[in-house]
Design a protein around this motif. Structure first.
Motif, PDB file in Angstrom:
ATOM      1  N   ILE A   1       0.705  -1.332  -0.179  1.00 53.59           N
ATOM      2  CA  ILE A   1      -0.066  -0.013  -0.076  1.00 53.59           C
ATOM      3  C   ILE A   1       1.149   1.015   0.090  1.00 53.59           C
ATOM      4  CG2 ILE A   1      -1.663   1.459   1.351  1.00 53.59           C
ATOM      5  CD1 ILE A   1      -3.097  -1.184  -0.068  1.00 53.59           C
ATOM      6  N   ALA A   2       1.990   1.126   0.788  1.00 47.36           N
ATOM      7  CA  ALA A   2       2.785   2.598   0.856  1.00 47.36           C
ATOM      8  C   ALA A   2       3.416   2.567  -0.609  1.00 47.36           C
ATOM      9  CB  ALA A   2       3.997   2.171   1.897  1.00 47.36           C
ATOM     10  N   HIS A   3       3.886   1.374  -1.307  1.00 46.20           N
ATOM     11  CA  HIS A   3       4.280   1.732  -2.636  1.00 46.20           C
ATOM     12  C   HIS A   3       3.487   2.151  -3.468  1.00 46.20           C
ATOM     13  CE1 HIS A   3       6.243   0.330  -6.396  1.00 46.20           C
ATOM     14  NE2 HIS A   3       7.457   0.597  -5.855  1.00 46.20           N
ATOM     15  N   GLU A   4       2.361   1.798  -3.699  1.00 50.34           N
ATOM     16  CA  GLU A   4       1.118   2.204  -4.284  1.00 50.34           C
ATOM     17  C   GLU A   4       1.061   3.771  -4.102  1.00 50.34           C
ATOM     18  OE1 GLU A   4      -3.784   1.789  -5.049  1.00 50.34           O
ATOM     19  OE2 GLU A   4      -2.635   0.409  -3.406  1.00 50.34           O
ATOM     20  N   ALA A   5       1.061   4.057  -2.807  1.00 53.34           N
ATOM     21  CA  ALA A   5       0.894   5.497  -2.451  1.00 53.34           C
ATOM     22  C   ALA A   5       1.879   6.342  -3.179  1.00 53.34           C
ATOM     23  CB  ALA A   5       0.642   5.791  -0.968  1.00 53.34           C
ATOM     24  N   LEU A   6       3.118   5.973  -2.976  1.00 50.80           N
ATOM     25  CA  LEU A   6       4.407   6.858  -3.432  1.00 50.80           C
ATOM     26  C   LEU A   6       4.521   6.651  -5.002  1.00 50.80           C
ATOM     27  CD1 LEU A   6       7.318   7.787  -2.449  1.00 50.80           C
ATOM     28  CD2 LEU A   6       8.210   5.518  -2.825  1.00 50.80           C
ATOM     29  N   VAL A   7       4.046   5.567  -5.641  1.00 49.80           N
ATOM     30  CA  VAL A   7       4.014   5.811  -6.910  1.00 49.80           C
ATOM     31  C   VAL A   7       2.949   6.729  -7.346  1.00 49.80           C
ATOM     32  CG1 VAL A   7       3.370   4.423  -9.201  1.00 49.80           C
ATOM     33  CG2 VAL A   7       4.921   3.421  -7.361  1.00 49.80           C
TER      34      VAL A   7
ATOM     35  N   PRO B   1      13.853  -2.270   9.926  1.00 44.58           N
ATOM     36  CA  PRO B   1      14.136  -3.680  10.480  1.00 44.58           C
ATOM     37  C   PRO B   1      13.346  -4.789   9.876  1.00 44.58           C
ATOM     38  CG  PRO B   1      13.163  -1.998  12.100  1.00 44.58           C
ATOM     39  CD  PRO B   1      13.043  -1.388  10.513  1.00 44.58           C
ATOM     40  N   HIS B   2      12.349  -4.542   8.774  1.00 38.28           N
ATOM     41  CA  HIS B   2      11.782  -5.759   8.067  1.00 38.28           C
ATOM     42  C   HIS B   2      12.217  -5.564   6.732  1.00 38.28           C
ATOM     43  CE1 HIS B   2       9.137  -5.190  11.582  1.00 38.28           C
ATOM     44  NE2 HIS B   2       9.072  -4.189  11.435  1.00 38.28           N
ATOM     45  N   VAL B   3      13.659  -5.529   6.292  1.00 40.03           N
ATOM     46  CA  VAL B   3      13.929  -5.498   4.887  1.00 40.03           C
ATOM     47  C   VAL B   3      13.594  -7.160   4.045  1.00 40.03           C
ATOM     48  CG1 VAL B   3      15.346  -3.708   5.067  1.00 40.03           C
ATOM     49  CG2 VAL B   3      16.309  -6.353   5.557  1.00 40.03           C
ATOM     50  N   ASN B   4      13.603  -8.070   5.104  1.00 44.65           N
ATOM     51  CA  ASN B   4      13.408  -9.407   4.511  1.00 44.65           C
ATOM     52  C   ASN B   4      11.922  -9.686   4.107  1.00 44.65           C
ATOM     53  OD1 ASN B   4      16.049 -10.054   4.478  1.00 44.65           O
ATOM     54  ND2 ASN B   4      16.046 -10.630   6.678  1.00 44.65           N
ATOM     55  N   VAL B   5      10.992  -8.943   4.683  1.00 42.31           N
ATOM     56  CA  VAL B   5       9.576  -9.197   4.326  1.00 42.31           C
ATOM     57  C   VAL B   5       9.400  -8.728   2.870  1.00 42.31           C
ATOM     58  CG1 VAL B   5       7.395  -8.559   5.123  1.00 42.31           C
ATOM     59  CG2 VAL B   5       8.991  -8.812   6.759  1.00 42.31           C
ATOM     60  N   GLN B   6       8.469  -9.379   2.295  1.00 44.75           N
ATOM     61  CA  GLN B   6       8.162  -9.267   0.932  1.00 44.75           C
ATOM     62  C   GLN B   6       7.687  -7.976   0.384  1.00 44.75           C
ATOM     63  OE1 GLN B   6       5.416 -11.851  -0.796  1.00 44.75           O
ATOM     64  NE2 GLN B   6       5.195 -10.888  -2.811  1.00 44.75           N
ATOM     65  N   GLY B   7       8.480  -7.037  -0.213  1.00 44.85           N
ATOM     66  CA  GLY B   7       7.881  -5.897  -0.835  1.00 44.85           C
ATOM     67  C   GLY B   7       8.742  -4.597   0.009  1.00 44.85           C
ATOM     68  N   VAL B   8       9.185  -5.143   1.070  1.00 46.20           N
ATOM     69  CA  VAL B   8       9.960  -3.989   1.788  1.00 46.20           C
ATOM     70  C   VAL B   8      11.089  -3.345   1.175  1.00 46.20           C
ATOM     71  CG1 VAL B   8      11.075  -3.279   3.909  1.00 46.20           C
ATOM     72  CG2 VAL B   8       9.122  -4.659   3.839  1.00 46.20           C
ATOM     73  N   GLN B   9      12.098  -4.352   0.344  1.00 46.27           N
ATOM     74  CA  GLN B   9      13.091  -3.742  -0.312  1.00 46.27           C
ATOM     75  C   GLN B   9      12.813  -3.148  -1.385  1.00 46.27           C
ATOM     76  OE1 GLN B   9      15.737  -7.180  -1.192  1.00 46.27           O
ATOM     77  NE2 GLN B   9      16.587  -7.047   1.033  1.00 46.27           N
TER      78      GLN B   9
END
Length: 112
Positions: free
Chosen positions: A65-71, A94-102
């Motif tokens: 959702i954050a990525h959608e907002a950013l785009v 702290p959650h760089v290994n969670v899908q979508g965070v990177q």
């Protein structure tokens, strides 16, 4: 104030009170009520939704959702929303290994 604005503002208050469940419900409802003509507002509301999801521990959904907002914010030049997501980005670190965070963090760094 439209019903969409009222719902999201109520959700924002719930976030501030630590009531993430009701916050997410109100914000999601408000986003759904927004007409397409209000994309700048939609980007800000999506940022609120991402924050609520993040506070609930729904990291992957929140990052999406954050990525959608950013785009969306970048596309329409919504500087307020870009700042919101940029400020929120440190909470994802702290959650760089969670899908979508990177992907989100990379996009934040390249848009900043």
């Amino acid at each position: 104030m439209s019903p969409a604005d009222l719902a999201v503002d109520s959700g924002r208050c719930h976030i501030d009170l630590g009531e993430t469940g009701p916050a997410l419900h109100q914000i999601t409802q408000g986003v759904a009520l927004l007409p397409t003509a209000r994309d700048k507002t939609r980007a800000v509301f999506l940022a609120y939704e991402a924050e609520s999801l993040l506070r609930q521990g729904e990291i992957d959904h929140s990052a999406a959702i954050a990525h959608e907002a950013l785009v969306l914010a970048e596309r329409i030049g919504a500087s307020r929303c870009l700042r919101q997501i940029s400020n929120l980005a440190r909470d994802y670190e702290p959650h760089v290994n969670v899908q979508g965070v990177q992907q989100l963090l990379h996009t934040v760094r390249t848009e900043a």
